[in-house]
Design an enzyme around this catalytic site. Structure first.
Site, mmCIF file in Angstrom:
data_model
loop_
_atom_site.group_PDB
_atom_site.id
_atom_site.type_symbol
_atom_site.label_atom_id
_atom_site.label_comp_id
_atom_site.label_asym_id
_atom_site.label_seq_id
_atom_site.Cartn_x
_atom_site.Cartn_y
_atom_site.Cartn_z
ATOM 1 C CG HIS A 75 3.704 9.193 42.491
ATOM 2 N ND1 HIS A 75 2.713 9.594 43.325
ATOM 3 C CD2 HIS A 75 3.145 9.033 41.269
ATOM 4 C CE1 HIS A 75 1.565 9.669 42.649
ATOM 5 N NE2 HIS A 75 1.807 9.326 41.401
ATOM 6 C CE1 TYR A 203 2.334 11.293 51.797
ATOM 7 C CE2 TYR A 203 1.185 10.479 53.735
ATOM 8 C CZ TYR A 203 1.883 10.232 52.575
ATOM 9 O OH TYR A 203 2.147 8.940 52.194
ATOM 10 N N PRO A 295 -0.678 4.059 59.177
ATOM 11 C CG PRO A 295 -2.782 4.378 58.244
ATOM 12 C CD PRO A 295 -2.105 4.079 59.531
ATOM 13 C CE LYS A 299 8.690 3.704 54.955
ATOM 14 N NZ LYS A 299 8.570 3.846 53.530
ATOM 15 C CE1 TYR A 387 5.431 8.752 52.050
ATOM 16 C CE2 TYR A 387 6.252 8.220 49.855
ATOM 17 C CZ TYR A 387 5.193 8.434 50.731
ATOM 18 O OH TYR A 387 3.904 8.302 50.275
#
Ligand code: RFL
Ligand code: PHB
Length: 402
Positions: A75, A203, A295, A299, A387
């Protein structure tokens, strides 16, 4: 046959323990893993799904990356949904790195297969595991199995037994400092054999609460909605879940989402936790045994892998080079990285969830920050860098202040 002694006794056969066992074996260091549950139970836990590039590289280094490279999905970005629209963060364009979508279950599977192939010993269904003498030169662990008490002498104990494990609990309270925050909500997650609603993760920050659209493969999805800590899984029918998820997405995603029966459904509480230090004589903690992140930033598993990377190197240095520099520096080295991931996970959780106590001003401030985040290259880059995972030599990354 269980030996009487080994070089490293590893408590816990989650991803931390199995990966450590593999890296040590590859370096010629004996180890035995002792796990409270059965192998099937360990594999039935549905957890993380996003691997940082450094985690994927570590799985390659351990010799267990072949299936991940074949089946994992690369991704290059994520999407943030708010105010009825989606905004893409171009992870790869901003950092040159991507993440790999490959479930923790599959990572665990690959590690178990590799351990079986080299004949590594794992004692499953071990009751009442106890570490002993880790403040001496002769540590050991004991447990009960099939009506017998087993004893294993070792040189080091690796505590890889998660947040509720016995390793951290065995340390006198006066020797450990705990930092903890419990969040006033949980995540209700489902797994379904349906195609993902989008080819990247979404998200979503919504009035009704956070939602996340994730996946395990082109045909298997993992979706989450923020829920109350009082909620019970049984109260949530599949239909109620899909309705709630749709309400929290942008209209295009809500319209196109494909629904289907859940194959797993569970609620997880959210917590930030760090126990310091991570080393107590000859007991070294790694992964969730030492720290927990909410979550939201994906990580948890990646931090576990980074601890294991440092721990394997430190133990290899001890046994091969007769140097304890890595062991002595283990806790400080890990904790520098751990706190950065704690900060990011706390920040991303704060930005995307509905908090009961921050009111209307809290929502306005979140919206302003989200607008800034997607509108500013500097802010998007900071988010993307975290990220995809901070570099290991993280004191030297292209800092203008270096
Ligand atoms: P694990 O995976 O908890 O494994 C620890 C192992 O130790 C065993 N154990 C014991 N063995 C012997 N004696 C004892 N007394 C023992 N006590 C426990 C356990 O049975 C288990 O097999 O820790 P590890 O290896 O450090 O790996 C860490 C990751 O599992 C964890 O960070 C992530 O899964 C966290 N996490 C998530 N991370 C993400 O990045 N994305 C996610 O979506 C995500 N979802 C989750 C999660 C963690 C969850 N937990 C722990 C409640 C969802 C859940 C429900
Ligand atoms: C997941 O796929 O389970 C997942 C993905 C991203 C997250 C958390 C969980 O931030």
């Amino acid at each position: 046959m269980l030996p009487k002694r080994t070089q490293v006794a590893i408590i816990g056969a989650g991803p931390s323990g199995l990966l450590l066992g593999q890296l040590l074996h590859n370096a010629g260091i004996d180890n035995v893993i002792v796990e409270r549950r059965s192998g099937d139970y360990v594999l039935s836990r549905i957890r993380a799904g996003v691997l940082e590039q450094t985690t994927a590289d570590l799985l390659d280094e351990a010799g267990v990356g072949t299936r991940m490279r074949r089946e994992g999905l690369l991704h290059d970005g994520i999407e943030l949904a708010f105010g009825g629209a989606r905004h893409r963060i171009d992870l790869c364009g901003l950092t040159g790195k991507h993440v790999v979508i490959y479930g923790q279950t599959e990572v665990t599977h690959d590690l178990m297969d590799a351990r079986r192939a080299f004949g590594g010993i794992t004692a499953y269904e071990a009751a009442d595991v106890q570490p002993h003498g880790f403040d001496t030169a002769t540590p050991s662990i004991t447990w009960r199995q099939e009506g017998h008490t087993r004893t294993l002498a070792c040189e080091f104990i690796a505590g890889c037994d998660g947040y509720h494990g016995v390793s951290r609990a065995s340390i006198p309270a006066s020797s450990i400092t705990s930092y903890e925050r419990e969040y006033p909500f949980g995540w209700l997650g489902i797994l379904a054999d349906t195609p993902p609603v989008s080819h990247e993760l979404i998200y979503s920050n919504h009035e009704r609460g956070f939602a996340l659209c994730s996946m395990r493969s082109p045909t298997r999805t993992r979706y989450y909605v923020q829920c109350s800590l009082e909620d019970r899984v049984e109260q949530w029918s599949d239909e109620a879940f899909w309705d709630e998820l749709r309400r929290r997405l942008d209209p295009e995603a809500a319209e196109s989402i494909v629904i289907g029966p859940s194959i797993e459904k569970s609620i997880a509480p959210l917590r930030s936790f760090v126990g310091e230090p991570m080393r107590f004589g000859r007991l070294l903690l790694a992964g969730d045994a030492a720290h927990i992140v909410p979550p939201t930033g994906a990580k948890g598993l990646n931090l576990a892998a980074s601890d294991v990377r440092f721990l394997a190197r430190a133990l290899i240095e001890h046994f091969m080079d007769r140097s304890d520099a890595g062991i002595d520096g283990y806790s400080d080295t890990c904790l520098r990285r751990v706190w950065k991931a704690e900060r990011f996970s706390w920040w991303f959780t704060s930005l995307t969830h509905r908090f009961p106590d921050t009111g209307a001003i809290g929502r306005k401030l979140q919206r302003a920050e989200l607008d800034y985040l997607v509108g500013s290259k500097a802010a998007s880059t900071a988010m993307a860098e975290n990220y995809v995972g901070l570099p290991f030599e993280d004191t030297t990354y292209n800092s203008p202040f270096a």
